[in-house]
Write a protein that holds these residues in place. Structure first.
Motif, PDB file in Angstrom:
ATOM      1  N   ARG A 110       0.191  -2.663   9.265  1.00 18.55           N
ATOM      2  CA  ARG A 110       0.637  -1.219   9.152  1.00 18.55           C
ATOM      3  C   ARG A 110       1.967  -1.270   8.777  1.00 18.55           C
ATOM      4  O   ARG A 110       2.496  -0.571   7.800  1.00 18.55           O
ATOM      5  N   SER A 111       2.782  -1.957   9.597  1.00 18.54           N
ATOM      6  CA  SER A 111       4.150  -1.564   9.380  1.00 18.54           C
ATOM      7  C   SER A 111       4.780  -2.082   8.181  1.00 18.54           C
ATOM      8  O   SER A 111       5.687  -1.505   7.547  1.00 18.54           O
ATOM      9  N   GLU A 112       4.451  -3.475   7.896  1.00 21.67           N
ATOM     10  CA  GLU A 112       4.712  -3.864   6.455  1.00 21.67           C
ATOM     11  C   GLU A 112       4.146  -2.963   5.165  1.00 21.67           C
ATOM     12  O   GLU A 112       4.926  -2.920   4.326  1.00 21.67           O
ATOM     13  N   ALA A 113       2.984  -2.793   5.647  1.00 20.27           N
ATOM     14  CA  ALA A 113       2.423  -1.622   4.289  1.00 20.27           C
ATOM     15  C   ALA A 113       3.103  -0.575   4.086  1.00 20.27           C
ATOM     16  O   ALA A 113       3.340  -0.273   3.084  1.00 20.27           O
ATOM     17  N   HIS A 114       3.877   0.040   5.183  1.00 21.71           N
ATOM     18  CA  HIS A 114       4.598   1.112   5.246  1.00 21.71           C
ATOM     19  C   HIS A 114       5.912   0.633   4.511  1.00 21.71           C
ATOM     20  O   HIS A 114       6.337   1.428   3.650  1.00 21.71           O
ATOM     21  N   VAL A 115       6.288  -0.214   4.801  1.00 24.02           N
ATOM     22  CA  VAL A 115       7.692  -0.807   4.084  1.00 24.02           C
ATOM     23  C   VAL A 115       7.338  -1.164   2.562  1.00 24.02           C
ATOM     24  O   VAL A 115       8.231  -0.404   1.705  1.00 24.02           O
ATOM     25  N   PRO A 150      -7.205  13.228   0.480  1.00 23.95           N
ATOM     26  CA  PRO A 150      -6.526  14.309   0.988  1.00 23.95           C
ATOM     27  C   PRO A 150      -6.253  14.478   2.789  1.00 23.95           C
ATOM     28  O   PRO A 150      -5.403  15.226   3.032  1.00 23.95           O
ATOM     29  N   HIS A 151      -6.956  13.357   3.405  1.00 19.02           N
ATOM     30  CA  HIS A 151      -6.754  13.177   4.707  1.00 19.02           C
ATOM     31  C   HIS A 151      -5.451  12.356   5.007  1.00 19.02           C
ATOM     32  O   HIS A 151      -5.326  12.132   6.167  1.00 19.02           O
ATOM     33  N   LEU A 152      -4.791  11.759   4.095  1.00 12.37           N
ATOM     34  CA  LEU A 152      -3.710  10.892   4.372  1.00 12.37           C
ATOM     35  C   LEU A 152      -2.613  11.511   4.105  1.00 12.37           C
ATOM     36  O   LEU A 152      -2.438  12.348   2.972  1.00 12.37           O
ATOM     37  N   THR A 153      -1.311  11.128   4.754  1.00  7.24           N
ATOM     38  CA  THR A 153      -0.095  11.358   4.193  1.00  7.24           C
ATOM     39  C   THR A 153       0.249  10.743   2.867  1.00  7.24           C
ATOM     40  O   THR A 153      -0.536   9.610   2.680  1.00  7.24           O
ATOM     41  N   VAL A 154       1.189  11.125   2.222  1.00 12.45           N
ATOM     42  CA  VAL A 154       1.757  10.490   1.101  1.00 12.45           C
ATOM     43  C   VAL A 154       1.872   9.077   1.176  1.00 12.45           C
ATOM     44  O   VAL A 154       1.374   7.974   0.590  1.00 12.45           O
ATOM     45  N   LEU A 155       2.529   8.523   2.399  1.00 13.43           N
ATOM     46  CA  LEU A 155       2.837   7.297   2.729  1.00 13.43           C
ATOM     47  C   LEU A 155       1.840   6.460   3.008  1.00 13.43           C
ATOM     48  O   LEU A 155       1.731   5.558   2.561  1.00 13.43           O
ATOM     49  N   ASP A 156       0.688   7.191   3.726  1.00  8.34           N
ATOM     50  CA  ASP A 156      -0.609   6.310   4.093  1.00  8.34           C
ATOM     51  C   ASP A 156      -1.255   6.102   2.884  1.00  8.34           C
ATOM     52  O   ASP A 156      -2.019   5.191   2.540  1.00  8.34           O
ATOM     53  N   ASN A 157      -1.206   7.151   1.690  1.00 10.60           N
ATOM     54  CA  ASN A 157      -2.124   7.040   0.725  1.00 10.60           C
ATOM     55  C   ASN A 157      -1.374   5.711  -0.181  1.00 10.60           C
ATOM     56  O   ASN A 157      -1.998   4.783  -0.536  1.00 10.60           O
ATOM     57  N   VAL A 158      -0.075   5.792  -0.138  1.00  6.63           N
ATOM     58  CA  VAL A 158       0.576   4.629  -0.833  1.00  6.63           C
ATOM     59  C   VAL A 158       0.401   3.124  -0.277  1.00  6.63           C
ATOM     60  O   VAL A 158      -0.005   2.198  -0.747  1.00  6.63           O
ATOM     61  N   ALA A 159       0.331   3.391   1.144  1.00  6.78           N
ATOM     62  CA  ALA A 159      -0.011   2.260   1.916  1.00  6.78           C
ATOM     63  C   ALA A 159      -1.327   1.677   1.931  1.00  6.78           C
ATOM     64  O   ALA A 159      -1.637   0.407   2.287  1.00  6.78           O
ATOM     65  N   PHE A 160      -2.515   2.591   1.338  1.00  7.91           N
ATOM     66  CA  PHE A 160      -3.734   2.313   1.138  1.00  7.91           C
ATOM     67  C   PHE A 160      -4.169   0.737   0.527  1.00  7.91           C
ATOM     68  O   PHE A 160      -4.846   0.081   1.447  1.00  7.91           O
ATOM     69  N   GLY A 161      -3.559   0.509  -0.394  1.00  3.72           N
ATOM     70  CA  GLY A 161      -3.734  -0.786  -1.074  1.00  3.72           C
ATOM     71  C   GLY A 161      -3.454  -1.981  -0.349  1.00  3.72           C
ATOM     72  O   GLY A 161      -4.290  -2.748  -0.088  1.00  3.72           O
ATOM     73  N   PRO A 162      -2.081  -1.990   0.245  1.00  2.36           N
ATOM     74  CA  PRO A 162      -1.630  -3.187   1.057  1.00  2.36           C
ATOM     75  C   PRO A 162      -2.431  -3.194   2.252  1.00  2.36           C
ATOM     76  O   PRO A 162      -2.897  -4.411   2.609  1.00  2.36           O
ATOM     77  N   LEU A 172       0.391   1.008  -7.974  1.00  2.00           N
ATOM     78  CA  LEU A 172       1.416  -0.118  -8.169  1.00  2.00           C
ATOM     79  C   LEU A 172       1.445  -0.854  -6.461  1.00  2.00           C
ATOM     80  O   LEU A 172       1.496  -2.128  -6.675  1.00  2.00           O
ATOM     81  N   ALA A 173       1.528  -0.207  -5.493  1.00  2.00           N
ATOM     82  CA  ALA A 173       1.460  -0.785  -4.357  1.00  2.00           C
ATOM     83  C   ALA A 173       0.418  -1.653  -3.864  1.00  2.00           C
ATOM     84  O   ALA A 173       0.517  -2.536  -3.297  1.00  2.00           O
ATOM     85  N   ALA A 174      -0.692  -1.382  -4.571  1.00  2.00           N
ATOM     86  CA  ALA A 174      -1.810  -2.194  -4.512  1.00  2.00           C
ATOM     87  C   ALA A 174      -1.645  -3.730  -5.192  1.00  2.00           C
ATOM     88  O   ALA A 174      -2.456  -4.365  -5.070  1.00  2.00           O
ATOM     89  N   ASP A 175      -0.566  -3.751  -6.035  1.00  2.61           N
ATOM     90  CA  ASP A 175       0.062  -5.163  -6.597  1.00  2.61           C
ATOM     91  C   ASP A 175      -1.357  -5.538  -7.256  1.00  2.61           C
ATOM     92  O   ASP A 175      -1.621  -6.587  -7.361  1.00  2.61           O
ATOM     93  N   PRO A 176      -1.740  -4.802  -8.419  1.00  3.97           N
ATOM     94  CA  PRO A 176      -2.732  -5.175  -9.485  1.00  3.97           C
ATOM     95  C   PRO A 176      -2.084  -6.143 -10.178  1.00  3.97           C
ATOM     96  O   PRO A 176      -1.078  -6.076 -10.684  1.00  3.97           O
ATOM     97  N   HIS A 177      -3.201  -7.061 -10.505  1.00  7.28           N
ATOM     98  CA  HIS A 177      -2.760  -7.819 -11.967  1.00  7.28           C
ATOM     99  C   HIS A 177      -2.762  -7.175 -13.352  1.00  7.28           C
ATOM    100  O   HIS A 177      -1.823  -7.416 -14.146  1.00  7.28           O
ATOM    101  N   LEU A 178      -3.674  -6.164 -13.081  1.00  2.37           N
ATOM    102  CA  LEU A 178      -3.858  -5.247 -14.369  1.00  2.37           C
ATOM    103  C   LEU A 178      -3.667  -3.781 -13.744  1.00  2.37           C
ATOM    104  O   LEU A 178      -4.750  -3.417 -13.240  1.00  2.37           O
ATOM    105  N   LEU A 179      -3.025  -2.989 -14.537  1.00  2.00           N
ATOM    106  CA  LEU A 179      -2.653  -1.618 -14.368  1.00  2.00           C
ATOM    107  C   LEU A 179      -3.444  -0.829 -15.474  1.00  2.00           C
ATOM    108  O   LEU A 179      -3.471  -1.059 -16.683  1.00  2.00           O
ATOM    109  N   LEU A 180      -4.499   0.041 -14.715  1.00  2.00           N
ATOM    110  CA  LEU A 180      -5.141   0.639 -15.795  1.00  2.00           C
ATOM    111  C   LEU A 180      -5.012   2.098 -15.828  1.00  2.00           C
ATOM    112  O   LEU A 180      -4.939   2.708 -14.636  1.00  2.00           O
TER     113      LEU A 180
END
Lengths: 260, 257, 348
Positions: free
Chosen positions: C107-112, C88-100, C148-156
């Motif tokens: 940071r910049s690459e994670a945002h891309v 809840p404390h992160l923006t949508v972009l930062d949420n998705v960038a969390f895994g990378p 998906l951004a965390a680039d998992p081997h297996l998605l659950l």
């Protein structure tokens, strides 16, 4: 229903408050009911605790049917309480200054009588690890010395002693009371302190006293007086007379007090 | 939820019970001399010392209390209940008792004191002693407050963060702590306020010397001996500082959320 | 990517094995409490199994025999739950960038990377928002992008659409279909459509055991478990073969066609037929149907233009006018009829 509960709750609350407040007033009500109450409430300086408690059974025996109640605290606290209307019959102060305060407010019956004096003594932990044997040693920079704060009587006395001895003590701490000074010395936190002769005596083996000649220059005088607010001034005066009398003086002397 | 109407009566009585003494005290202040009373050298020294030591002990509380709260809220081990009770002890202990206990720990003849003395670090009668006394009494406030927040927040976000590849330290830094920040802030404020008001343990353990160990509550207690007006004025100052601190944090919290 | 899992979680009475091929999506179906989510949790490392082992691409995730335990963050298995659980404390972009970012990507690459995945789930315009400003469907799309951004081997995926408004489920299913294509994933669901559209293979669990598994179309067409049949909306009667018919323990005798191979008498078999093939009568029907069952209506459940008539064991789909005409209500005694040609019999 709600209103009923509210009424009951409010009633309970008020009666609780009333009960609390009537606690303090209870004794004076009783006192008014009896013609002459046979109880005497003594407000006394904390340093008098041991001596006065020894006097209590003797005074009660000499005046059958009498009960003595004490309130021991710092003299300035006691004056403040008396000024606020606390039910006191006798006031025994550790200094003339606080007695003068009470007299200035017309709270004192007659003239206060000086009944004891007290002087300062150096106090050290058992064995005197700092090897203190004169007041000049306290000005040495490598010793941890604790004094009473100048705002309290024992501190004011210490300040006068410094002046009389021509030294300047740099204390590690300026404590609130004699008890605090004694504790810091007894636990070995401090190497030396300045307290009254009677305090050293009362502390027993937990500390060691070192007398010094300059102490004679600063003598603390203890006055006692019956209070004008007393419900039984005669009895109050009788207690004051007992303290200045032979028996009272003997007990005070044994505790280390000197005669005025 | 609608509150039964009769509840307002004891609630109002309770509020009055707290507010009335403050009003009574404010009424006794000699306003004409107020600023000269609180502006004296000794008062300023006491206030400054109180603010510095309380800030230092709050930092210490956070440094020690956050890991403690984490261990209590996020792990289970034998004797955890007993440990929690012990940690909370300073909450219910008379501060004087805390002071005596600290004296026998950090004092010159104390458990650790002798070792520290050999190392040339003397704690007795130093400002460090004040900070230790304040930390001792205020640490439980932070731990209790934060442990509650951690339990309320739950572990679901931490689990998600871990499955996204975040190491435990990253989870703590980027997820757990930000989520419990309000609880942490509340705990820190409580600790600060408790440290600001600390008297018993300080006077027992640290002593009282202007500018070194005589904090505002000690100064107030001492001023009572000779200058009751100054004591009242300083008391009011302490109340104002406490109210400011609480208000400041409430303000920043409500704007942050 | 291949997964082999073999676990026992005694406290939840789960004993199961699961295998997953490279790029395969498996759907785990089953009633509530059947252990589906527990199975997923052991893969993700949230639940410790009592005994068992799991290997992902040859890497041991855990093995109780050797005492190996790889912590969740070191498994490469991203978990997407019912609740999106966006930080809840992160923006949508930062949420998705969390895994990378957790993988120590700058940071910049994670945002891309984050922006690319947000675009992938049609949520690129939400990047600057806080999770509290998202609808349920938007939040779950962001959660998919984050996993998906965390680039998992297996998605659950643990019932990823269960908490969503029904109106946004079809669009979400399309997003999942797109991102799951060719990806190794395990999806726990109770919706047969998810299994049909998203999964290559179905595993059915009941009471902590795998009761049936196989290619999705096969399991749905020929369910061998009552849950499999239930979710496929099919009637299923299990029993012993007697003169080519299936006789159930409750006494039903069902005639039908033996599709794969004739099941010999005395063997266990299941008879499966669609509720739409069942007709409902107040009087015993005459004529051709060989299967007529006297029973009682227990429940009437509207299903679009149809009404599902649930009886003691079987169900029938009829139109609303039929319900009115027959004056059906719970407790009404009825006869169900189904042509033998509509019934399939498999060995069980």
């Amino acid at each position: 229903m709600n209103r009923l509960v509210a009424t009951v709750a409010a009633g309970l609350l008020l009666s609780t408050v009333a009960a609390c407040s009537s606690d303090a007033g209870g004794s004076s009500d009783d006192a008014r009911a009896a013609d002459k109450p046979r109880s005497v409430t003594v407000f006394a300086a904390a340093s008098l605790k041991t001596s006065f408690e020894q006097m209590k059974p003797k005074f009660e025996a000499a005046n059958p049917g009498t009960t003595v109640t004490f309130n021991f605290a710092g003299s300035s606290d006691l004056v403040a309480q008396i000024q606020q209307g606390a039910p006191a019959d006798v006031f025994a102060s550790a200094d003339t200054k606080n007695m003068d305060k009470a007299a200035a407010d017309d709270l004192v019956e007659g003239t206060p009588a000086n009944f004891a004096t007290n002087t300062l003594e150096i106090v050290t932990p058992p064995g005197n690890p700092g090897q203190v044997d004169s007041i000049d040693d306290l000005a040495g920079s490598d010793l941890q010395v604790v004094l009473c704060a100048p705002e309290v009587p024992c501190g004011a006395a210490a300040e006068s002693v410094e002046k009389a001895a021509g030294i300047d003590i740099k204390p590690a701490s300026e404590e609130q009371s004699v008890t605090d000074v004694l504790n810091k010395v007894a636990t070995g936190e401090a190497d030396a302190g300045l307290v009254y002769v009677t305090d050293v005596k009362a502390a027993g083996d937990s500390v060691v006293g070192v007398t010094f000649p300059e102490s004679a220059d600063v003598v603390n005088t203890y006055p006692i007086a019956a209070l004008s607010g007393s419900k039984n001034v005669e009895l109050a005066q009788a207690f004051a007379d007992f303290v200045t009398g032979t028996e009272g003086q003997a007990i005070l002397e044994a505790a280390g007090f000197a005669k005025p | 939820m609608s509150v039964p109407r009769w509840v307002y009566v004891p609630a109002a009585a309770g509020a009055l019970f707290i507010v009335l003494p403050l009003v009574a005290m404010a009424a006794r202040v000699e306003w004409s001399q107020f600023f000269s009373l609180i502006g004296s050298d000794s008062s300023r020294a006491a206030l400054w010392l109180s603010l510095r030591t309380s800030a230092a002990s709050t930092v210490l509380c956070v440094v020690l209390g956050v890991p403690m709260a984490l261990v209590l809220a996020r792990t289970t081990f034998r004797g955890q209940g007993a440990l929690r009770s012990l940690v909370l002890l300073p909450l219910v202990l008379p501060p004087v008792v805390g002071g005596i206990a600290l004296l026998y720990t950090f004092g010159r003849k104390g458990l650790l004191g002798e070792t520290l003395d050999v190392l040339g670090w003397q704690i007795a009668f130093s400002t460090t002693a004040v900070v230790i006394a304040q930390t001792f009494v205020s640490l439980p406030f932070l731990v209790v407050s934060l442990e509650g927040s951690l339990r309320t927040a739950g572990q679901q976000y931490e689990v998600v963060a871990a499955t996204l590849g975040a190491r435990p330290t990253t989870v703590l830094r980027r997820v757990t702590l930000p989520l419990v920040l309000p609880g942490l802030a509340a705990g820190a404020v409580l600790s600060f306020a408790r440290a600001l008001g600390e008297f018993g343990a300080t006077i027992t353990f640290a002593g009282s010397l202007e500018g070194v160990t005589r904090t505002l509550p000690l100064e107030i207690y001492l001023q009572r001996e000779t200058d009751p007006d100054a004591a009242v004025a300083l008391s009011l100052l302490l109340v104002v500082v406490a109210v400011l601190v609480i208000g400041l944090v409430r303000g920043t919290r409500s704007s942050a959320l | 990517m291949t997964l082999h899992l073999d676990v026992v979680v005694a406290t939840r009475d789960v004993r199961a094995t699961l295998d997953l091929g490279d790029g395969e999506t498996v759907a785990i179906l089953g009633p509530n409490g059947s252990g589906k989510s527990t199975l997923l949790a052991t893969i993700a490392g949230i639940v410790r199994p009592d005994t068992g082992s799991a290997t992902l691409d040859g890497t041991t995730l855990f093995d109780t025999a050797s005492g190996t335990w790889r912590p969740p963050h070191d498994r490469g298995t991203a978990l997407l739950a019912q609740d999106p659980l966006l930080f809840p404390h992160l923006t949508v972009l930062d949420n998705v960038a969390f895994g990378p970012r957790s993988a120590r990507i700058a940071r910049s690459e994670a945002h891309v990377i984050a922006r690319r995945w947000l675009d992938e789930v049609d949520a690129g315009d939400l990047a600057g928002r806080k999770p509290s400003q998202l609808s349920g469907g938007q939040a779950q799309r962001v959660a998919i992008a984050r996993a998906l951004a965390a680039d998992p081997h297996l998605l659950l995926l643990d019932e990823p659409m269960a908490a969503l408004d029904v109106t946004v489920v079809p669009a979400m299913r399309q997003v999942l279909k797109r991102v799951l294509a060719g990806r190794s994933a395990v999806i726990v669901t109770h919706d047969v459509l998810d299994a049909l559209l998203l999964a290559d293979r179905v595993v059915v669990m009941e009471a902590g055991r795998v009761v049936e598994q196989g290619p999705t179309k096969d399991v749905l067409a020929r369910p061998r478990s009552s849950f499999g049949a239930g979710i496929a909306g099919l009637n299923l009667a299990r029993g012993q073969v007697e003169s080519g018919t299936v006789r159930t323990r409750s006494g039903l005798v069902v005639a039908g066609l033996h599709h794969d191979a004739t099941v010999p008498d005395g063997q266990q078999a299941v008879a499966v037929f669609s509720p739409s093939a069942v007709s409902v009568h107040r009087e015993q029907p005459g004529g051709s149907p060989r299967n007529v069952f006297a029973t009682t209506v227990r429940e009437l459940e509207p299903r679009g233009s149809q009404v599902r008539v649930q009886t003691d064991e079987l169900s029938a789909d009829v139109t609303a006018p039929v319900v009115a005409e027959l004056d059906l209500m719970p407790g009404t005694p009825v006869f169900l009829a189904v042509k033998a040609s509509e019934v399939s019999i498999y060995s069980a």
